[in-house]
Design a protein around this motif. Sequence first.
Motif, PDB file in Angstrom:
ATOM      1  N   GLY A   1      10.766 -20.067 -19.439  1.00 12.80           N
ATOM      2  CA  GLY A   1      11.644 -19.148 -20.139  1.00 12.80           C
ATOM      3  C   GLY A   1      11.379 -18.266 -19.436  1.00 12.80           C
ATOM      4  N   ALA A   2      10.227 -17.626 -19.529  1.00 14.55           N
ATOM      5  CA  ALA A   2       9.575 -16.139 -19.231  1.00 14.55           C
ATOM      6  C   ALA A   2       9.613 -16.304 -17.853  1.00 14.55           C
ATOM      7  CB  ALA A   2       7.646 -16.247 -19.314  1.00 14.55           C
ATOM      8  N   LYS A   3       8.964 -14.645 -17.543  1.00 11.57           N
ATOM      9  CA  LYS A   3       9.450 -14.272 -16.242  1.00 11.57           C
ATOM     10  C   LYS A   3       8.242 -14.532 -15.481  1.00 11.57           C
ATOM     11  CE  LYS A   3      10.423  -9.652 -18.864  1.00 11.57           C
ATOM     12  NZ  LYS A   3      10.784  -8.013 -18.636  1.00 11.57           N
ATOM     13  N   ALA A   4       7.246 -14.459 -15.778  1.00 12.10           N
ATOM     14  CA  ALA A   4       6.089 -15.056 -15.400  1.00 12.10           C
ATOM     15  C   ALA A   4       5.594 -16.135 -15.724  1.00 12.10           C
ATOM     16  CB  ALA A   4       4.841 -14.126 -15.328  1.00 12.10           C
ATOM     17  N   ALA A   5       4.443 -17.161 -14.940  1.00 14.57           N
ATOM     18  CA  ALA A   5       3.781 -18.777 -15.336  1.00 14.57           C
ATOM     19  C   ALA A   5       3.779 -18.239 -16.335  1.00 14.57           C
ATOM     20  CB  ALA A   5       3.539 -18.940 -14.000  1.00 14.57           C
ATOM     21  N   VAL A   6       2.503 -19.217 -17.325  1.00 15.31           N
ATOM     22  CA  VAL A   6       2.227 -19.567 -18.579  1.00 15.31           C
ATOM     23  C   VAL A   6       1.057 -20.414 -17.852  1.00 15.31           C
ATOM     24  CG1 VAL A   6       2.187 -20.231 -20.928  1.00 15.31           C
ATOM     25  CG2 VAL A   6       3.548 -18.384 -20.329  1.00 15.31           C
ATOM     26  N   ARG A   7      -0.313 -20.056 -18.466  1.00 14.81           N
ATOM     27  CA  ARG A   7      -1.321 -21.036 -17.645  1.00 14.81           C
ATOM     28  C   ARG A   7      -1.426 -21.671 -19.279  1.00 14.81           C
ATOM     29  NH1 ARG A   7      -5.779 -21.674 -13.992  1.00 14.81           N
ATOM     30  NH2 ARG A   7      -4.025 -19.612 -12.932  1.00 14.81           N
ATOM     31  N   ILE A   8      -1.476 -22.771 -18.963  1.00 12.01           N
ATOM     32  CA  ILE A   8      -2.054 -23.661 -20.653  1.00 12.01           C
ATOM     33  C   ILE A   8      -3.548 -24.187 -19.775  1.00 12.01           C
ATOM     34  CG2 ILE A   8      -1.619 -25.165 -21.622  1.00 12.01           C
ATOM     35  CD1 ILE A   8       1.354 -24.753 -20.029  1.00 12.01           C
ATOM     36  N   ASP A   9      -4.671 -24.154 -20.558  1.00 13.94           N
ATOM     37  CA  ASP A   9      -6.235 -24.395 -20.625  1.00 13.94           C
ATOM     38  C   ASP A   9      -6.358 -25.534 -20.467  1.00 13.94           C
ATOM     39  OD1 ASP A   9      -6.400 -24.701 -23.342  1.00 13.94           O
ATOM     40  OD2 ASP A   9      -8.300 -24.550 -23.931  1.00 13.94           O
ATOM     41  N   ASP A  10      -5.178 -26.990 -21.372  1.00 15.04           N
ATOM     42  CA  ASP A  10      -6.000 -28.413 -21.381  1.00 15.04           C
ATOM     43  C   ASP A  10      -4.886 -29.046 -21.679  1.00 15.04           C
ATOM     44  OD1 ASP A  10      -6.620 -30.496 -21.649  1.00 15.04           O
ATOM     45  OD2 ASP A  10      -8.280 -30.189 -23.206  1.00 15.04           O
ATOM     46  N   ALA A  11      -3.340 -29.698 -20.562  1.00 15.16           N
ATOM     47  CA  ALA A  11      -2.222 -29.835 -21.298  1.00 15.16           C
ATOM     48  C   ALA A  11      -3.028 -31.442 -21.578  1.00 15.16           C
ATOM     49  CB  ALA A  11      -1.538 -30.265 -19.845  1.00 15.16           C
ATOM     50  N   GLY A  12      -4.061 -31.699 -21.570  1.00 12.15           N
ATOM     51  CA  GLY A  12      -4.606 -33.389 -21.700  1.00 12.15           C
ATOM     52  C   GLY A  12      -4.157 -34.289 -23.567  1.00 12.15           C
ATOM     53  N   PRO A  13      -3.810 -33.011 -24.068  1.00 11.23           N
ATOM     54  CA  PRO A  13      -3.292 -33.367 -25.749  1.00 11.23           C
ATOM     55  C   PRO A  13      -1.692 -33.805 -25.447  1.00 11.23           C
ATOM     56  CG  PRO A  13      -4.550 -31.212 -25.438  1.00 11.23           C
ATOM     57  CD  PRO A  13      -4.618 -31.636 -24.615  1.00 11.23           C
ATOM     58  N   ILE A  14      -1.509 -33.376 -24.739  1.00 13.11           N
ATOM     59  CA  ILE A  14       0.100 -33.850 -24.699  1.00 13.11           C
ATOM     60  C   ILE A  14       0.141 -35.478 -24.650  1.00 13.11           C
ATOM     61  CG2 ILE A  14       2.429 -33.910 -23.299  1.00 13.11           C
ATOM     62  CD1 ILE A  14       1.703 -30.839 -22.373  1.00 13.11           C
ATOM     63  N   ALA A  15      -0.262 -36.176 -24.004  1.00 12.58           N
ATOM     64  CA  ALA A  15      -0.558 -38.047 -23.738  1.00 12.58           C
ATOM     65  C   ALA A  15      -0.830 -38.324 -25.475  1.00 12.58           C
ATOM     66  CB  ALA A  15      -1.923 -38.633 -23.130  1.00 12.58           C
ATOM     67  N   THR A  16      -1.316 -37.818 -26.112  1.00  9.07           N
ATOM     68  CA  THR A  16      -1.327 -38.285 -27.919  1.00  9.07           C
ATOM     69  C   THR A  16       0.477 -38.650 -28.341  1.00  9.07           C
ATOM     70  OG1 THR A  16      -1.649 -36.482 -29.083  1.00  9.07           O
ATOM     71  CG2 THR A  16      -3.697 -37.716 -28.634  1.00  9.07           C
ATOM     72  N   SER A  17       0.936 -37.954 -28.411  1.00 10.76           N
ATOM     73  CA  SER A  17       2.522 -38.103 -28.750  1.00 10.76           C
ATOM     74  C   SER A  17       4.080 -38.080 -28.052  1.00 10.76           C
ATOM     75  CB  SER A  17       2.898 -36.714 -29.225  1.00 10.76           C
ATOM     76  OG  SER A  17       3.020 -36.022 -28.956  1.00 10.76           O
ATOM     77  N   PHE A  18       3.824 -37.812 -25.956  1.00 10.72           N
ATOM     78  CA  PHE A  18       4.349 -37.731 -24.804  1.00 10.72           C
ATOM     79  C   PHE A  18       3.999 -37.647 -24.222  1.00 10.72           C
ATOM     80  CE2 PHE A  18       8.559 -34.676 -25.255  1.00 10.72           C
ATOM     81  CZ  PHE A  18       9.225 -35.414 -24.397  1.00 10.72           C
ATOM     82  N   PRO A  19       3.607 -39.432 -23.380  1.00  6.07           N
ATOM     83  CA  PRO A  19       3.018 -39.112 -22.489  1.00  6.07           C
ATOM     84  C   PRO A  19       3.813 -38.383 -21.074  1.00  6.07           C
ATOM     85  CG  PRO A  19       3.331 -40.917 -23.634  1.00  6.07           C
ATOM     86  CD  PRO A  19       3.741 -40.201 -24.208  1.00  6.07           C
ATOM     87  N   VAL A  20       5.075 -38.285 -21.184  1.00  4.45           N
ATOM     88  CA  VAL A  20       5.851 -38.254 -19.579  1.00  4.45           C
ATOM     89  C   VAL A  20       5.977 -36.958 -20.106  1.00  4.45           C
ATOM     90  CG1 VAL A  20       6.483 -41.168 -19.675  1.00  4.45           C
ATOM     91  CG2 VAL A  20       7.992 -39.623 -21.345  1.00  4.45           C
ATOM     92  N   PHE A  21       5.675 -36.344 -20.906  1.00  2.00           N
ATOM     93  CA  PHE A  21       6.319 -35.024 -20.787  1.00  2.00           C
ATOM     94  C   PHE A  21       6.381 -34.132 -19.718  1.00  2.00           C
ATOM     95  CE2 PHE A  21       5.686 -30.311 -21.441  1.00  2.00           C
ATOM     96  CZ  PHE A  21       6.723 -30.079 -22.654  1.00  2.00           C
ATOM     97  N   GLU A  22       5.730 -34.269 -18.483  1.00  2.00           N
ATOM     98  CA  GLU A  22       5.447 -33.738 -17.173  1.00  2.00           C
ATOM     99  C   GLU A  22       6.717 -33.937 -16.301  1.00  2.00           C
ATOM    100  OE1 GLU A  22       1.646 -33.113 -15.920  1.00  2.00           O
ATOM    101  OE2 GLU A  22       2.504 -32.239 -14.000  1.00  2.00           O
ATOM    102  N   ASP A  23       6.681 -35.467 -16.689  1.00  2.00           N
ATOM    103  CA  ASP A  23       7.657 -35.834 -15.555  1.00  2.00           C
ATOM    104  C   ASP A  23       9.028 -35.689 -15.941  1.00  2.00           C
ATOM    105  OD1 ASP A  23       5.591 -36.581 -13.970  1.00  2.00           O
ATOM    106  OD2 ASP A  23       5.766 -38.895 -14.707  1.00  2.00           O
ATOM    107  N   LEU A  24       9.328 -35.702 -17.980  1.00  2.00           N
ATOM    108  CA  LEU A  24      10.739 -34.986 -17.753  1.00  2.00           C
ATOM    109  C   LEU A  24      10.886 -33.999 -17.739  1.00  2.00           C
ATOM    110  CD1 LEU A  24      11.671 -36.965 -21.095  1.00  2.00           C
ATOM    111  CD2 LEU A  24      11.876 -34.831 -20.679  1.00  2.00           C
ATOM    112  N   MET A  25       9.780 -33.556 -18.565  1.00  2.00           N
ATOM    113  CA  MET A  25      10.750 -32.255 -17.863  1.00  2.00           C
ATOM    114  C   MET A  25      11.251 -31.642 -16.594  1.00  2.00           C
ATOM    115  SD  MET A  25      10.956 -30.912 -21.000  1.00  2.00           S
ATOM    116  CE  MET A  25      11.907 -29.770 -20.664  1.00  2.00           C
ATOM    117  N   ASN A  26       9.926 -31.946 -15.410  1.00  2.00           N
ATOM    118  CA  ASN A  26       9.898 -31.602 -14.495  1.00  2.00           C
ATOM    119  C   ASN A  26      11.587 -32.051 -13.873  1.00  2.00           C
ATOM    120  OD1 ASN A  26       7.866 -29.737 -14.492  1.00  2.00           O
ATOM    121  ND2 ASN A  26       6.399 -31.596 -13.381  1.00  2.00           N
ATOM    122  N   GLY A  27      11.820 -33.448 -14.267  1.00  2.00           N
ATOM    123  CA  GLY A  27      12.984 -34.279 -14.024  1.00  2.00           C
ATOM    124  C   GLY A  27      14.149 -33.554 -13.972  1.00  2.00           C
ATOM    125  N   LEU A  28      14.255 -32.284 -15.007  1.00  2.00           N
ATOM    126  CA  LEU A  28      15.481 -31.676 -15.550  1.00  2.00           C
ATOM    127  C   LEU A  28      15.224 -30.348 -14.794  1.00  2.00           C
ATOM    128  CD1 LEU A  28      14.992 -31.806 -19.929  1.00  2.00           C
ATOM    129  CD2 LEU A  28      16.213 -33.545 -18.655  1.00  2.00           C
TER     130      LEU A  28
END
Length: 441
Positions: A405-432
């Motif tokens: 929702g921001a005007k410019a991109a936000v960088r996250i240093d390590d997205a690895g932890p997402i796999a603990t609870s929401f392994p399909v987050f990236e594909d699901l969000m990009n699909g939307l």
Amino acid sequence: MISHPATPLRGIAEVPGDKSISHRALILGALTVGETRISGLLEGEDVLATAAAMRAFGADVIREGDGVWAVHGVGVGGFAEPEDVIDCGNAGTGVRLIMGAMATSPIRATFTGDASLRSRPMGRVTGPIELFGAASYGRTGGLLPMTVVGARNPVPVRYRVPMPSAQVKSAVLLAGLNAPGETVVIEAEATRDHTERMLAGFGAALAIDDTAEGRVITLTGQPELRPTEIAVPRDPSSAAFPVAAALIVEGSDITVPNIGLNPTRAGLFETLRDMGADLTYENMREVAGEPVADLRARFSPEMKGIEVPPERAPSMIDEYPILSVVAASAEGQTVMRGVKELRVKESDRIDAMARGLEANGVSIEEEDDMLSVTGLGPKRVPGGGEASSRLDHRIAMAFACLGMGAKAAVRIDDAGPIATSFPVFEDLMNGLGARLARSNR
Ligand code: S3P
């Protein structure tokens, strides 16, 4: 991960199974003689670590298909002594519930986890399990690695949980399963009640009384649990991310089907509606005694900051990171009080959100027990900064949503932890319609 400003989010977001319920299904299945069948199990790293732990304690845990698992348990008091260290990864719920479940059996087990889990307090569980007769030997300050020596002759316990914590309440109830007589747990504020509901579903004798001193839960020990079928509902704490993103990305309109709205979990959605979010509950129904709805979230440019009622904290404790992202897009201040438990989650979530929001042009104020975010409303969140996820899935996903929702991109240093609870987050969000990308930097 880089989260570029998203195109309008549209479509259906099928989020994974509930993490809290998934851990409990495996643990109670392991404590039941016969076959417990589970569908919709969250297959994230946290829950897989609990599945491996239940095998180490002697249960047969079999994956039969996507989210479909069978557990052949050993019965209450039947845990075998694990031959090796139990590594619970990033999972506070896993390690604390399992410590409780083994504390009243005459075995010992040594627990460890990743750097985040090794920094989290275990004294809140070892304190009460010692009352049953167990002992524990951890690092200084009650940290993992830690060995728990289960009680040979456990006694039942009456315990008042000193902080609002479903993990502590659940650890005491699970320990009480193998103590003779009645174990009583008292909580001043109601926290998520999945353990109580599931214990009743497995046939344990459990009475719950709402009294002047709080919720009093009385469990009769040494029941014979009956195997059952568990359909794990989708996780409201995961649904929170696509819902929040849709509210702050122009032109969005998404549906997140089959979300449990158990009142001990639904505080975020009520808060968003109080802020003026266009968030509706469609097809309200009841599934296995739990209220369930399809959530429809649409872009909501009119949202206003509010004072979040502190008594709502237990029902949205994992959702403050994503709430503070929505608050940054609303107009005016959102004040979150009574939130000091956030400091002992997978990371210090107040500090993690405060630093990452500041790095992306959002003003905050912070106290030990409070976070306040000054929303930019129509001026929009600048973005363009980096946020550190600190081994914390919810921090990583919250900043991914901030970038959408921001005007410019936000960088996250390590997205690895997402796999603990929401392994399909990236594909699901990009699909939307999100634009999440991996950076090689
Ligand atoms: C959980 C309880 C909460 C929550 C965690 C899951 C559970 O922790 O933050 O993600 O499944 O019981 P506390 O009990 O420490 O509040």
